[in-house]
Design a protein around this motif. Structure first.
Motif, short mmCIF file in Angstrom:
data_model
loop_
_atom_site.label_atom_id
_atom_site.label_comp_id
_atom_site.label_asym_id
_atom_site.label_seq_id
_atom_site.Cartn_x
_atom_site.Cartn_y
_atom_site.Cartn_z
N ALA A 93 -0.06 66.32 57.12
CA ALA A 93 -0.42 65.32 56.10
C ALA A 93 0.50 64.12 56.27
CB ALA A 93 -0.28 65.92 54.72
N ARG A 94 -0.07 62.98 56.64
CA ARG A 94 0.72 61.77 56.90
C ARG A 94 0.87 61.00 55.58
NH1 ARG A 94 -3.42 60.36 61.46
NH2 ARG A 94 -2.72 58.20 61.20
N TYR A 130 -2.00 52.10 50.02
CA TYR A 130 -3.22 52.92 50.08
C TYR A 130 -3.10 53.89 51.25
CZ TYR A 130 -8.07 54.40 50.37
OH TYR A 130 -9.21 55.17 50.40
N LEU A 131 -3.23 55.16 50.96
CA LEU A 131 -3.26 56.20 51.98
C LEU A 131 -2.11 56.07 52.97
CD1 LEU A 131 -4.95 58.70 52.58
CD2 LEU A 131 -6.35 57.33 54.12
N GLY A 132 -0.88 55.96 52.43
CA GLY A 132 0.30 56.00 53.26
C GLY A 132 0.75 54.69 53.86
N ARG A 133 0.03 53.61 53.57
CA ARG A 133 0.40 52.34 54.20
C ARG A 133 0.26 51.19 53.19
NH1 ARG A 133 -1.92 51.12 60.11
NH2 ARG A 133 -0.67 52.99 60.49
N ILE A 134 1.11 50.18 53.32
CA ILE A 134 1.02 48.99 52.48
C ILE A 134 -0.09 48.10 53.04
CG2 ILE A 134 2.21 46.87 51.77
CD1 ILE A 134 4.79 48.59 51.72
N VAL A 135 -1.08 47.79 52.18
CA VAL A 135 -2.25 47.04 52.63
C VAL A 135 -2.24 45.59 52.18
CG1 VAL A 135 -3.69 49.10 52.84
CG2 VAL A 135 -3.65 47.84 50.67
N GLU A 136 -1.42 45.27 51.17
CA GLU A 136 -1.26 43.88 50.75
C GLU A 136 0.10 43.71 50.10
OE1 GLU A 136 -3.64 40.19 48.56
OE2 GLU A 136 -4.44 42.23 48.43
N PRO A 151 -9.14 59.45 50.78
CA PRO A 151 -9.25 60.47 51.83
C PRO A 151 -8.00 61.33 51.93
CG PRO A 151 -10.01 58.33 52.62
CD PRO A 151 -9.38 58.09 51.29
N ASP A 152 -8.16 62.48 52.50
CA ASP A 152 -7.07 63.42 52.73
C ASP A 152 -6.09 62.81 53.75
OD1 ASP A 152 -5.46 65.55 53.57
OD2 ASP A 152 -7.08 67.01 53.36
N PRO A 153 -4.77 62.76 53.43
CA PRO A 153 -3.82 62.20 54.40
C PRO A 153 -3.69 63.01 55.68
CG PRO A 153 -2.68 63.16 52.51
CD PRO A 153 -4.13 63.13 52.17
#
Length: 344
Positions: A27-28, A227-233, A271-273
């Motif tokens: 899981a990331r 979002y889902l482990g990463r910065i998107v903005e 979604p599942d990481p």
């Protein structure tokens, strides 16, 4: 504070993965994050539950070991030895969401606040240091609270005790994980005002983890949307929250009571990481892609198959979105119509 000021805390390419059960994929939880926090700056880390915010925050304090990347504090890489982490935690303190769960019910307020001093071998006057921390946290006169127990305090007072326990070591950075989520609305403003006053009076930097965009608006200099482990903005709070560019940020803002237009209802759960989608990790829920706007902009294929680059940790406005980058000359919108919102 400018981008030329060296960051107090800097994160480069951070990854945190947890082993999957029974041979499943890892899981990331944090999947490539760059983030800088400068002295005296408050950064809000926002996103849905399960997006990796708390794991990222805990990894910054050495409570979760990264599987990749680097954390640097005051110019030096964060070492993982017990002695190095103990020294680091004098300078960087965690404020937890639930004061009832983080305070030992068998200890008095004095002992709770003094615990950090005893762990770190404080050489000075313990009683004076505890009194000063309680006073800075807004519990005055402090001596009145010394012999009280957590169950004798209100929710707001308990959260002030938690903050005092962090302040007693005179840290340079606070990491506050949902610091007002468990409090009544009437108390929330008091705790936020306290955090702002500590920044002004002590020059404290803070990372405030929250799902509440209104809180981010009221307290932060800069916001990072995860979002889902990463910065998107990411960018200055007023710029991101009044003119959001990423469809995910637009969707989060659209459901606020004061937002114009129709709320954006995202389909499905995050979604599942363990199984992060190809391309843009948001594309399976993206209202822009589903509505055909990405196709019209000529980026639908990129959305599905090309992973946007990790955003840098600096303080300029950035977005990890093929569609937003393709329309940089057009007005940002809640649903593509140019609406903006000021969170309350």
């Amino acid at each position: 504070m400018t981008s030329t000021t060296p960051p107090l805390l800097s994160v480069q390419g951070l990854h945190v993965a947890f082993p999957g059960r029974r041979g499943a994929a890892d899981a990331r939880a944090v999947d490539g994050v760059d983030l800088d926090i400068r002295r005296g700056e408050i950064v809000a880390l926002v996103g849905e539950s399960g997006c990796g915010k708390t794991t990222l925050a805990r990894s910054l304090l050495g409570l979760v070991e990264p599987t990749g990347g680097r954390v640097t504090f005051d110019g030096s890489p964060l070492a993982r030895s017990g002695r190095a982490l103990k020294a680091y935690r004098r300078r960087a303190q965690l404020v937890l969401q639930d004061p009832s769960g983080s305070l030992n019910p068998r200890h008095t307020v004095y002992d709770i606040v003094a615990e950090g001093l005893r762990i770190h071998g404080h050489p000075g006057d313990e009683r004076a240091a505890v009194a000063e921390a309680l006073s800075r946290a807004g519990l005055r006169p402090p001596e009145r609270f010394f012999l009280r127990y957590p169950h004798e305090l209100s929710g707001g007072q308990r959260q002030r005790v938690v903050i005092a326990g962090a302040l007693v070591l005179e840290p340079e950075l606070l990491v506050a994980d949902e610091p007002v989520a468990s409090l009544d609305a009437s108390v929330r403003g008091e705790i936020l005002a306290l955090l702002l006053r500590l920044r002004t009076d002590l020059g404290l930097a803070a990372l405030v983890v929250t799902h509440d965009l209104g809180l981010a608006w009221n307290i932060a200099d800069r916001v990072a949307v995860m979002y889902l482990g990463r910065i998107v903005e990411t960018g200055p709070v007023e710029q991101v929250l009044t003119a959001p560019r990423h469809p995910y940020t637009q969707a989060l803002l659209s459901v606020l009571p004061e937002a114009p237009g129709t709320p954006v209802v995202l389909t499905g759960e995050p979604p599942d990481p363990s199984f992060i989608p190809s391309g843009c990790r948001f594309h399976v829920r993206c209202q822009v892609l589903a509505g055909g706007a990405a196709e019209r902009a000529g980026v639908a294929d990129a959305c599905r198959h090309e992973d946007p680059a990790v955003l840098s940790g600096g303080d300029r406005a950035q977005v990890a979105c093929h569609w937003a980058r393709a329309r940089t000359e057009e007005p940002a919108a809640g649903t593509g119509d140019g609406a903006t919102v000021r969170p309350g």
